[in-house]
Motif scaffolding. Structure first.
Motif, PDB file in Angstrom:
ATOM      1  N   UNK A 142       0.765  -1.186   0.039  1.00  0.00           N
ATOM      2  CA  UNK A 142      -0.069  -0.224  -0.218  1.00  0.00           C
ATOM      3  C   UNK A 142       0.855   1.332   0.025  1.00  0.00           C
ATOM      4  N   UNK A 143       0.359   2.362   0.512  1.00  0.00           N
ATOM      5  CA  UNK A 143       1.068   3.352   0.862  1.00  0.00           C
ATOM      6  C   UNK A 143       1.790   3.805   2.166  1.00  0.00           C
ATOM      7  N   UNK A 144       3.012   4.110   2.138  1.00  0.00           N
ATOM      8  CA  UNK A 144       3.505   4.359   3.457  1.00  0.00           C
ATOM      9  C   UNK A 144       2.670   4.958   4.369  1.00  0.00           C
ATOM     10  N   UNK A 145       2.488   4.416   5.527  1.00  0.00           N
ATOM     11  CA  UNK A 145       1.869   5.094   6.392  1.00  0.00           C
ATOM     12  C   UNK A 145       0.137   4.557   6.627  1.00  0.00           C
ATOM     13  N   UNK A 146      -0.231   3.797   5.490  1.00  0.00           N
ATOM     14  CA  UNK A 146      -1.730   3.493   5.645  1.00  0.00           C
ATOM     15  C   UNK A 146      -1.775   2.197   6.813  1.00  0.00           C
ATOM     16  N   UNK A 147      -0.636   1.487   7.201  1.00  0.00           N
ATOM     17  CA  UNK A 147      -0.836   0.397   8.064  1.00  0.00           C
ATOM     18  C   UNK A 147       0.539   0.504   8.822  1.00  0.00           C
ATOM     19  N   UNK A 148       0.395   0.740  10.185  1.00  0.00           N
ATOM     20  CA  UNK A 148       1.565   1.241  10.996  1.00  0.00           C
ATOM     21  C   UNK A 148       1.121   0.201  12.294  1.00  0.00           C
ATOM     22  N   UNK A 150       1.971   1.261  16.428  1.00  0.00           N
ATOM     23  CA  UNK A 150       2.405   2.168  17.304  1.00  0.00           C
ATOM     24  C   UNK A 150       3.552   1.695  18.284  1.00  0.00           C
ATOM     25  N   UNK A 151       4.804   1.919  18.185  1.00  0.00           N
ATOM     26  CA  UNK A 151       5.769   1.517  19.034  1.00  0.00           C
ATOM     27  C   UNK A 151       5.787   2.068  20.314  1.00  0.00           C
ATOM     28  N   UNK A 152       5.718   3.482  20.234  1.00  0.00           N
ATOM     29  CA  UNK A 152       5.526   4.119  21.596  1.00  0.00           C
ATOM     30  C   UNK A 152       4.980   5.637  20.941  1.00  0.00           C
ATOM     31  N   UNK A 153       4.668   6.599  21.872  1.00  0.00           N
ATOM     32  CA  UNK A 153       4.015   7.896  21.524  1.00  0.00           C
ATOM     33  C   UNK A 153       4.783   8.611  20.251  1.00  0.00           C
ATOM     34  N   UNK A 154       6.149   8.385  19.973  1.00  0.00           N
ATOM     35  CA  UNK A 154       6.968   9.087  19.035  1.00  0.00           C
ATOM     36  C   UNK A 154       7.434   8.336  18.168  1.00  0.00           C
ATOM     37  N   UNK A 155       7.038   7.004  17.964  1.00  0.00           N
ATOM     38  CA  UNK A 155       7.721   5.910  16.941  1.00  0.00           C
ATOM     39  C   UNK A 155       6.769   5.121  16.395  1.00  0.00           C
ATOM     40  N   UNK A 156       6.605   4.930  15.096  1.00  0.00           N
ATOM     41  CA  UNK A 156       5.852   4.316  14.350  1.00  0.00           C
ATOM     42  C   UNK A 156       6.780   3.271  13.489  1.00  0.00           C
ATOM     43  N   UNK A 157       6.122   1.860  13.523  1.00  0.00           N
ATOM     44  CA  UNK A 157       6.807   0.915  12.282  1.00  0.00           C
ATOM     45  C   UNK A 157       5.979   0.729  11.332  1.00  0.00           C
ATOM     46  N   UNK A 158       6.704   0.596  10.004  1.00  0.00           N
ATOM     47  CA  UNK A 158       5.536   0.271   9.001  1.00  0.00           C
ATOM     48  C   UNK A 158       6.597  -0.668   8.059  1.00  0.00           C
ATOM     49  N   UNK A 159       5.624  -1.209   7.234  1.00  0.00           N
ATOM     50  CA  UNK A 159       6.560  -2.076   6.194  1.00  0.00           C
ATOM     51  C   UNK A 159       6.046  -1.776   4.810  1.00  0.00           C
ATOM     52  N   UNK A 160       6.951  -1.962   3.919  1.00  0.00           N
ATOM     53  CA  UNK A 160       6.748  -1.638   2.499  1.00  0.00           C
ATOM     54  C   UNK A 160       7.463  -2.805   1.677  1.00  0.00           C
ATOM     55  N   UNK A 161       6.762  -3.610   1.066  1.00  0.00           N
ATOM     56  CA  UNK A 161       7.523  -4.444   0.292  1.00  0.00           C
ATOM     57  C   UNK A 161       8.363  -5.623   0.799  1.00  0.00           C
ATOM     58  N   UNK A 162       8.071  -5.587   2.103  1.00  0.00           N
ATOM     59  CA  UNK A 162       8.682  -6.460   3.045  1.00  0.00           C
ATOM     60  C   UNK A 162       9.919  -5.994   3.772  1.00  0.00           C
ATOM     61  N   UNK A 163      10.188  -4.525   3.652  1.00  0.00           N
ATOM     62  CA  UNK A 163      10.978  -4.037   4.185  1.00  0.00           C
ATOM     63  C   UNK A 163      10.548  -3.170   5.269  1.00  0.00           C
ATOM     64  N   UNK A 164      11.064  -3.236   6.666  1.00  0.00           N
ATOM     65  CA  UNK A 164      10.374  -2.598   7.729  1.00  0.00           C
ATOM     66  C   UNK A 164      11.510  -1.387   7.904  1.00  0.00           C
ATOM     67  N   UNK A 165      10.540  -0.316   8.301  1.00  0.00           N
ATOM     68  CA  UNK A 165      10.901   1.057   8.664  1.00  0.00           C
ATOM     69  C   UNK A 165      10.502   1.595   9.889  1.00  0.00           C
ATOM     70  N   UNK A 166      11.282   2.713  10.473  1.00  0.00           N
ATOM     71  CA  UNK A 166      10.867   3.325  11.558  1.00  0.00           C
ATOM     72  C   UNK A 166      10.671   4.720  11.263  1.00  0.00           C
TER      73      UNK A 166
END
Length: 172
Positions: A142-148, A150-166
């Motif tokens: 999908x689009x970065x940010x449409x499926x995240x 919430x790791x903590x109040x200031x950190x999100x984790x998301x995945x695009x194409x099998x790669x994980x981002x913070x």
């Protein structure tokens, strides 16, 4: 020729039905994007994992420094505003996450992503379909940010194409 006589009871019911149909057919407003996400975020790093993805290092690096901005009714990624058509927010347990995201040649769990809690909130935002060269045409989820997560109040984790981002919350 004779016309049937309408009962005085039927006429008010018919009028009531006709007036209520537009209300009955109106779709409910989508739930707002959760307050935990509202604000501006920047994708800061690729999280090293043992997952099989459809992107190479160069493709993954293109997301570093991109911004995501959340409002109650929409989110913006890469200067493209996507209207919130519905939000699903759920709690994901650590074991459930491993089962859903690991496979024969891939493994990812909470500790690999830097998550030290037994569960996290997952937020999925439905939006209109869009075509983004280099993202949606590469087998991305999908689009970065449409499926995240919430790791903590200031950190999100998301995945695009099998790669994980913070992503980190941008301070005002």
């Amino acid at each position: 020729m004779s016309f049937p006589v309408l009962s005085k009871r039927i006429v008010p019911l018919t009028v009531l039905l006709a007036l209520s149909l537009p209300v009955a057919w109106a779709a409910p407003a989508p739930a707002p994007i959760p307050s935990e996400l509202l604000g501006n975020w920047s994708i800061t790093q690729i999280i090293p994992t043992q997952t099989v993805g459809c992107w190479d290092e160069k493709q993954a690096q293109q997301l570093i420094g991109n911004n995501i901005s959340y409002k109650a009714g929409s989110f913006t990624w890469n200067n493209q505003t996507l209207r919130n058509l519905g939000v699903t927010s759920s709690t994901v347990e650590a074991q459930e996450f491993v089962e859903d995201n690991s496979g024969e040649n891939s493994y990812v769990d909470f500790p690999v992503l830097g998550i030290s809690t037994p569960s996290v909130q997952r937020v999925i935002i439905q939006h209109q379909e869009v075509s983004v060269p280099g993202i949606t045409d590469q087998g991305s989820e999908g689009i970065p940010g449409d499926n995240v997560l919430v790791k903590d109040p200031d950190t999100l984790i998301l995945s695009q194409c099998g790669v994980w981002f913070e992503a980190q919350r941008q301070k005002k």
